[in-house]
Scaffold this active site. Structure first.
Site, PDB file in Angstrom:
ATOM      1  N   LYS A  14       4.946 -12.201 -34.004  1.00 31.25           N
ATOM      2  CA  LYS A  14       5.859 -13.287 -33.032  1.00 31.25           C
ATOM      3  C   LYS A  14       6.856 -12.452 -31.942  1.00 31.25           C
ATOM      4  O   LYS A  14       6.868 -13.204 -30.755  1.00 31.25           O
ATOM      5  CB  LYS A  14       6.796 -14.160 -33.782  1.00 31.25           C
ATOM      6  CG  LYS A  14       6.431 -14.885 -35.094  1.00 31.25           C
ATOM      7  CD  LYS A  14       7.484 -15.476 -35.660  1.00 31.25           C
ATOM      8  CE  LYS A  14       7.150 -16.068 -37.095  1.00 31.25           C
ATOM      9  NZ  LYS A  14       8.281 -16.216 -38.054  1.00 31.25           N
TER      10      LYS A  14
ATOM     11  N   GLU B 182       2.845  -5.985 -26.709  1.00 31.62           N
ATOM     12  CA  GLU B 182       3.455  -5.921 -27.770  1.00 31.62           C
ATOM     13  C   GLU B 182       5.077  -5.908 -27.294  1.00 31.62           C
ATOM     14  O   GLU B 182       5.368  -5.728 -26.274  1.00 31.62           O
ATOM     15  CB  GLU B 182       3.015  -4.530 -28.401  1.00 31.62           C
ATOM     16  CG  GLU B 182       4.089  -3.938 -29.734  1.00 31.62           C
ATOM     17  CD  GLU B 182       4.204  -5.100 -30.715  1.00 31.62           C
ATOM     18  OE1 GLU B 182       4.464  -6.106 -30.680  1.00 31.62           O
ATOM     19  OE2 GLU B 182       3.888  -4.376 -31.998  1.00 31.62           O
ATOM     20  N   ASP B 183       6.027  -6.435 -28.338  1.00 29.05           N
ATOM     21  CA  ASP B 183       7.356  -6.304 -27.905  1.00 29.05           C
ATOM     22  C   ASP B 183       7.911  -5.033 -27.889  1.00 29.05           C
ATOM     23  O   ASP B 183       8.687  -4.638 -26.885  1.00 29.05           O
ATOM     24  CB  ASP B 183       8.035  -7.381 -28.718  1.00 29.05           C
ATOM     25  CG  ASP B 183       8.215  -7.060 -30.312  1.00 29.05           C
ATOM     26  OD1 ASP B 183       7.425  -6.024 -30.572  1.00 29.05           O
ATOM     27  OD2 ASP B 183       8.793  -7.824 -30.960  1.00 29.05           O
TER      28      ASP B 183
ATOM     29  N   ASP C 296       7.632   1.161 -31.830  1.00 22.82           N
ATOM     30  CA  ASP C 296       8.720   1.994 -32.759  1.00 22.82           C
ATOM     31  C   ASP C 296       8.160   3.040 -33.388  1.00 22.82           C
ATOM     32  O   ASP C 296       7.859   4.068 -32.997  1.00 22.82           O
ATOM     33  CB  ASP C 296       9.448   0.886 -33.583  1.00 22.82           C
ATOM     34  CG  ASP C 296      10.471   1.247 -34.423  1.00 22.82           C
ATOM     35  OD1 ASP C 296      11.560   2.305 -33.961  1.00 22.82           O
ATOM     36  OD2 ASP C 296      10.666   0.642 -35.468  1.00 22.82           O
TER      37      ASP C 296
ATOM     38  N   PHE D 299      18.912  -0.813 -32.896  1.00 26.83           N
ATOM     39  CA  PHE D 299      18.053  -2.257 -33.335  1.00 26.83           C
ATOM     40  C   PHE D 299      18.312  -2.955 -32.375  1.00 26.83           C
ATOM     41  O   PHE D 299      19.497  -3.362 -32.274  1.00 26.83           O
ATOM     42  CB  PHE D 299      18.305  -2.598 -34.590  1.00 26.83           C
ATOM     43  CG  PHE D 299      17.213  -3.684 -35.093  1.00 26.83           C
ATOM     44  CD1 PHE D 299      16.205  -3.285 -35.542  1.00 26.83           C
ATOM     45  CD2 PHE D 299      17.654  -4.975 -35.090  1.00 26.83           C
ATOM     46  CE1 PHE D 299      14.949  -4.125 -35.962  1.00 26.83           C
ATOM     47  CE2 PHE D 299      16.807  -5.863 -35.443  1.00 26.83           C
ATOM     48  CZ  PHE D 299      15.378  -5.549 -36.060  1.00 26.83           C
ATOM     49  N   VAL D 300      17.473  -3.536 -31.529  1.00 23.08           N
ATOM     50  CA  VAL D 300      17.503  -4.671 -30.516  1.00 23.08           C
ATOM     51  C   VAL D 300      17.154  -5.910 -30.765  1.00 23.08           C
ATOM     52  O   VAL D 300      15.915  -6.161 -31.564  1.00 23.08           O
ATOM     53  CB  VAL D 300      16.803  -4.049 -29.225  1.00 23.08           C
ATOM     54  CG1 VAL D 300      17.592  -2.666 -28.808  1.00 23.08           C
ATOM     55  CG2 VAL D 300      15.571  -3.777 -29.293  1.00 23.08           C
TER      56      VAL D 300
ATOM     57  N   ASP E 127      13.567 -10.141 -32.912  1.00 20.78           N
ATOM     58  CA  ASP E 127      14.473 -10.901 -33.962  1.00 20.78           C
ATOM     59  C   ASP E 127      15.104 -10.068 -34.798  1.00 20.78           C
ATOM     60  O   ASP E 127      14.791  -8.890 -34.742  1.00 20.78           O
ATOM     61  CB  ASP E 127      13.604 -11.777 -34.636  1.00 20.78           C
ATOM     62  CG  ASP E 127      12.790 -10.974 -35.573  1.00 20.78           C
ATOM     63  OD1 ASP E 127      11.882 -10.188 -35.245  1.00 20.78           O
ATOM     64  OD2 ASP E 127      12.856 -11.199 -36.731  1.00 20.78           O
TER      65      ASP E 127
ATOM     66  N   ARG F 190      15.844 -14.482 -31.172  1.00 17.62           N
ATOM     67  CA  ARG F 190      14.514 -14.284 -30.079  1.00 17.62           C
ATOM     68  C   ARG F 190      14.819 -15.214 -29.117  1.00 17.62           C
ATOM     69  O   ARG F 190      14.177 -14.709 -27.901  1.00 17.62           O
ATOM     70  CB  ARG F 190      13.425 -15.066 -30.906  1.00 17.62           C
ATOM     71  CG  ARG F 190      12.920 -14.458 -32.277  1.00 17.62           C
ATOM     72  CD  ARG F 190      11.582 -14.730 -32.574  1.00 17.62           C
ATOM     73  NE  ARG F 190      11.207 -14.435 -33.817  1.00 17.62           N
ATOM     74  CZ  ARG F 190      10.624 -13.512 -34.331  1.00 17.62           C
ATOM     75  NH1 ARG F 190      10.086 -12.509 -33.243  1.00 17.62           N
ATOM     76  NH2 ARG F 190      10.176 -13.144 -35.551  1.00 17.62           N
TER      77      ARG F 190
HETATM   78  P1  IMP Z   1       6.284  -0.405 -35.558  1.00 21.08           P
HETATM   79  O1  IMP Z   1       4.988  -0.527 -36.258  1.00 21.08           O
HETATM   80  O2  IMP Z   1       7.234   0.693 -36.110  1.00 21.08           O
HETATM   81  O3  IMP Z   1       5.853   0.458 -34.487  1.00 21.08           O
HETATM   82  O4  IMP Z   1       7.257  -1.408 -35.226  1.00 21.08           O
HETATM   83  C1  IMP Z   1       6.590  -2.387 -34.508  1.00 21.08           C
HETATM   84  C2  IMP Z   1       7.298  -3.939 -34.724  1.00 21.08           C
HETATM   85  O5  IMP Z   1       8.617  -3.681 -35.421  1.00 21.08           O
HETATM   86  C3  IMP Z   1       7.516  -4.671 -33.217  1.00 21.08           C
HETATM   87  O6  IMP Z   1       6.517  -5.247 -32.911  1.00 21.08           O
HETATM   88  C4  IMP Z   1       8.767  -5.546 -33.694  1.00 21.08           C
HETATM   89  O7  IMP Z   1       8.338  -6.773 -34.244  1.00 21.08           O
HETATM   90  C5  IMP Z   1       9.430  -4.669 -34.829  1.00 21.08           C
HETATM   91  N1  IMP Z   1      10.561  -3.896 -34.422  1.00 21.08           N
HETATM   92  C6  IMP Z   1      10.542  -2.611 -34.262  1.00 21.08           C
HETATM   93  N2  IMP Z   1      11.999  -2.293 -33.585  1.00 21.08           N
HETATM   94  C7  IMP Z   1      12.612  -3.274 -33.516  1.00 21.08           C
HETATM   95  C8  IMP Z   1      13.878  -3.592 -32.962  1.00 21.08           C
HETATM   96  O8  IMP Z   1      14.584  -2.767 -32.398  1.00 21.08           O
HETATM   97  N3  IMP Z   1      14.223  -4.632 -32.949  1.00 21.08           N
HETATM   98  C9  IMP Z   1      13.409  -5.926 -33.453  1.00 21.08           C
HETATM   99  N4  IMP Z   1      12.290  -5.885 -33.939  1.00 21.08           N
HETATM  100  C10 IMP Z   1      11.659  -4.418 -33.823  1.00 21.08           C
HETATM  101 MG    MG Z   2       9.411  -8.588 -34.928  1.00 19.87          MG
END
Ligand code: IMP
Ligand code: MG
Length: 184
Positions: A46, A102-103, A106, A155-156, A162, A168
């Site tokens: 989302k 993508e948002d 990470d 964490f943002v 969210d 959100r």
């Molecule tokens: P990754 O697979 O660890 O790269 O994480 C990606 C997903 O984790 C993103 O699409 C976000 O939905 C969520 N995410 C990672 N860091 C944050 C954060 O700081 N705040 C909110 N959601 C996060």
């Molecule tokens: Mg998320």
């Protein structure tokens, strides 16, 4: 007066004005890259829904929109490490220029998985666009082709992102007060 929700925000990392300006630039960059083609913007839900809505309007190209719903968190601030497809794409990706929207990038697990997954579905090219990049947390060798802002290891929330499905609709990117997590 600050809303009840805004009272939970410790600090603002990226303002509404900064978001608007940068998303405009990103839309223009994609316009130049894909001019004369018809890319498919594929939003990872989302978290990317707000960014997606602004990005496609900042890029006045003939294009398609598509969505996939994935989940890797279990209502916490740490990823579970597995990527679940909750709702899959409905369009044929064969031969398409796919722009993954993508948002936040990470650990990189979500995008590493999705890149492979869309290639396996026959995409001609994959362009990774992320609003935020948290490079300090990367465990997978994956980089974005276009990133809006680099953020520190915090964490943002806001602009689609969210914490436990909340915040959100905060219109900027912010960090929550520690006491908000205390009850979790
Ligand atoms: P990754 O697979 O660890 O790269 O994480 C990606 C997903 O984790 C993103 O699409 C976000 O939905 C969520 N995410 C990672 N860091 C944050 C954060 O700081 N705040 C909110 N959601 C996060
Ligand atoms: Mg998320």
């Amino acid at each position: 007066m600050k809303s009840e929700m805004e009272q939970d925000i410790l600090k603002v990392l990226v303002t509404e004005e900064q978001l608007k300006a940068r998303v405009g630039e990103m839309g223009q960059a994609l316009y130049e890259k894909f001019q004369g083609r018809r890319p498919l913007f594929l939003s990872v839900l989302k978290g990317s829904f707000v960014f997606m809505a602004d990005l496609v309007r900042a890029c006045q190209l003939k294009s398609d929109v598509e969505f996939i719903v994935v989940s890797s968190y279990e209502n916490a601030t740490e990823s579970s490490g597995r990527v679940h497809i909750v709702h899959d794409v409905q369009q044929d990706l064969t031969g398409r220029d796919v722009i993954i929207v993508e948002d936040i990038l990470d650990s990189g697990r979500t995008l590493a998985f999705l890149k492979e997954y869309f290639m396996a579905k026959g995409a001609a090219s994959i362009t990774i666009v992320t609003l935020l990049d948290k490079p300090s947390r990367r465990t997978k060798a994956i980089t974005a082709d276009l990133a809006g802002f680099v953020v520190p290891d915090e964490f943002v929330v806001g602009y689609g992102l969210d914490y436990a499905q909340q915040y959100r609709n905060v219109p900027y990117i912010g960090v929550l007060k520690p006491e908000v997590y205390a009850g979790a």
